[in-house]
Design a protein around this motif. Structure first.
Motif, PDB file in Angstrom:
ATOM      1  N   THR A   1      52.471  -3.601  11.878  1.00 10.10           N
ATOM      2  CA  THR A   1      52.609  -4.398  13.092  1.00 10.10           C
ATOM      3  C   THR A   1      51.652  -5.575  13.014  1.00 10.10           C
ATOM      4  OG1 THR A   1      53.299  -2.520  14.441  1.00 10.10           O
ATOM      5  CG2 THR A   1      52.353  -4.389  15.610  1.00 10.10           C
ATOM      6  N   SER A   2      52.138  -6.746  13.382  1.00 12.35           N
ATOM      7  CA  SER A   2      51.322  -7.959  13.379  1.00 12.35           C
ATOM      8  C   SER A   2      51.260  -8.521  14.795  1.00 12.35           C
ATOM      9  CB  SER A   2      51.935  -9.013  12.463  1.00 12.35           C
ATOM     10  OG  SER A   2      52.015  -8.526  11.150  1.00 12.35           O
TER      11      SER A   2
ATOM     12  N   ASN B   1      48.711 -11.647  17.276  1.00 12.05           N
ATOM     13  CA  ASN B   1      47.637 -12.631  17.332  1.00 12.05           C
ATOM     14  C   ASN B   1      46.691 -12.288  18.465  1.00 12.05           C
ATOM     15  OD1 ASN B   1      48.797 -14.130  15.274  1.00 12.05           O
ATOM     16  ND2 ASN B   1      49.960 -15.399  16.678  1.00 12.05           N
TER      17      ASN B   1
ATOM     18  N   ARG C   1      44.852 -13.461  13.299  1.00 13.19           N
ATOM     19  CA  ARG C   1      46.094 -12.738  13.034  1.00 13.19           C
ATOM     20  C   ARG C   1      45.704 -11.351  12.573  1.00 13.19           C
ATOM     21  NH1 ARG C   1      50.360 -16.194   9.750  1.00 13.19           N
ATOM     22  NH2 ARG C   1      51.096 -14.073   9.681  1.00 13.19           N
TER      23      ARG C   1
ATOM     24  N   SER D   1      46.859  -7.390  11.319  1.00 15.66           N
ATOM     25  CA  SER D   1      47.880  -6.493  10.768  1.00 15.66           C
ATOM     26  C   SER D   1      47.372  -5.065  10.894  1.00 15.66           C
ATOM     27  CB  SER D   1      48.139  -6.801   9.295  1.00 15.66           C
ATOM     28  OG  SER D   1      48.657  -8.087   9.146  1.00 15.66           O
TER      29      SER D   1
ATOM     30  N   TRP E   1      48.518  -0.921  10.149  1.00 17.09           N
ATOM     31  CA  TRP E   1      49.409  -0.158   9.272  1.00 17.09           C
ATOM     32  C   TRP E   1      49.592   1.278   9.742  1.00 17.09           C
ATOM     33  CZ3 TRP E   1      51.635  -2.673   5.153  1.00 17.09           C
ATOM     34  CH2 TRP E   1      51.122  -3.940   4.877  1.00 17.09           C
TER      35      TRP E   1
ATOM     36  N   GLU F   1      42.613 -13.938   9.202  1.00 13.09           N
ATOM     37  CA  GLU F   1      43.464 -12.756   9.185  1.00 13.09           C
ATOM     38  C   GLU F   1      42.621 -11.505   9.040  1.00 13.09           C
ATOM     39  OE1 GLU F   1      46.896 -13.062   6.747  1.00 13.09           O
ATOM     40  OE2 GLU F   1      47.255 -15.125   7.365  1.00 13.09           O
TER      41      GLU F   1
ATOM     42  N   SER G   1      42.802  -7.257   8.559  1.00 14.56           N
ATOM     43  CA  SER G   1      43.507  -6.018   8.299  1.00 14.56           C
ATOM     44  C   SER G   1      42.756  -4.953   9.092  1.00 14.56           C
ATOM     45  CB  SER G   1      43.497  -5.697   6.802  1.00 14.56           C
ATOM     46  OG  SER G   1      44.176  -4.499   6.562  1.00 14.56           O
TER      47      SER G   1
END
Length: 142
Positions: A27-28, A30, A52, A54, A56, A103, A105
């Motif tokens: 799923t992404s 902002n 951003r 991400s 998992w 970004e 994670s």
């Protein structure tokens, strides 16, 4: 070596979930973080930084199910660099100017909005969440 980043902010739009070819959910979304200060001229300055994110696996499914635009979250994770530059991802906006995005994670995502805030849309981006006193705060003698 160790790298860790923690941010608190609001989602700028609804999360988007997809699956990798091997079936793993990702799923992404902002997140905007705000900083306010007074400059040397006495003017209030509001600075917004976008990330951003991400997420998992099972947590990706949960975040996609419960978060939406305006939800406040705390994200713990690691920065993901642009493989070409080693820094933030550089991209061109529709008006031709360059933009950069950081970004992350995510290792964990904590939902900070209440259910009523989430169902009501969570307010405008950058709007502060309602202040709720901590239990027993009025009993503190100082």
């Amino acid at each position: 070596m160790y790298q860790h980043i923690t941010i608190v902010g609001r989602l700028g739009r609804d999360p988007e979930m997809r699956y990798t070819p091997n079936g793993q959910a990702v799923t992404s979304f902002n997140v905007a973080t705000d900083r306010q200060y007074t400059d040397g001229n006495g003017q209030r300055v509001k600075e917004t930084t976008w990330f951003r994110v991400s997420v998992w696996g099972k947590q990706a499914e949960t975040t996609n199910q419960y978060l939406k635009k305006g939800s406040m979250v705390l994200v713990d994770g690691r920065l993901t660099c642009d493989p070409k530059t080693g820094g933030p991802r550089i991209w061109k906006r529709q008006d031709g100017t360059e933009g950069a995005s950081f970004e992350i994670s995510a290792n964990s995502v904590r939902f900070l909005s209440t259910r009523s805030e989430t169902s009501a849309g969570g307010g405008e981006l950058g709007e502060e969440a309602p202040s709720v006193p901590a239990a027993g705060e009025e009993d503190i003698p100082f």
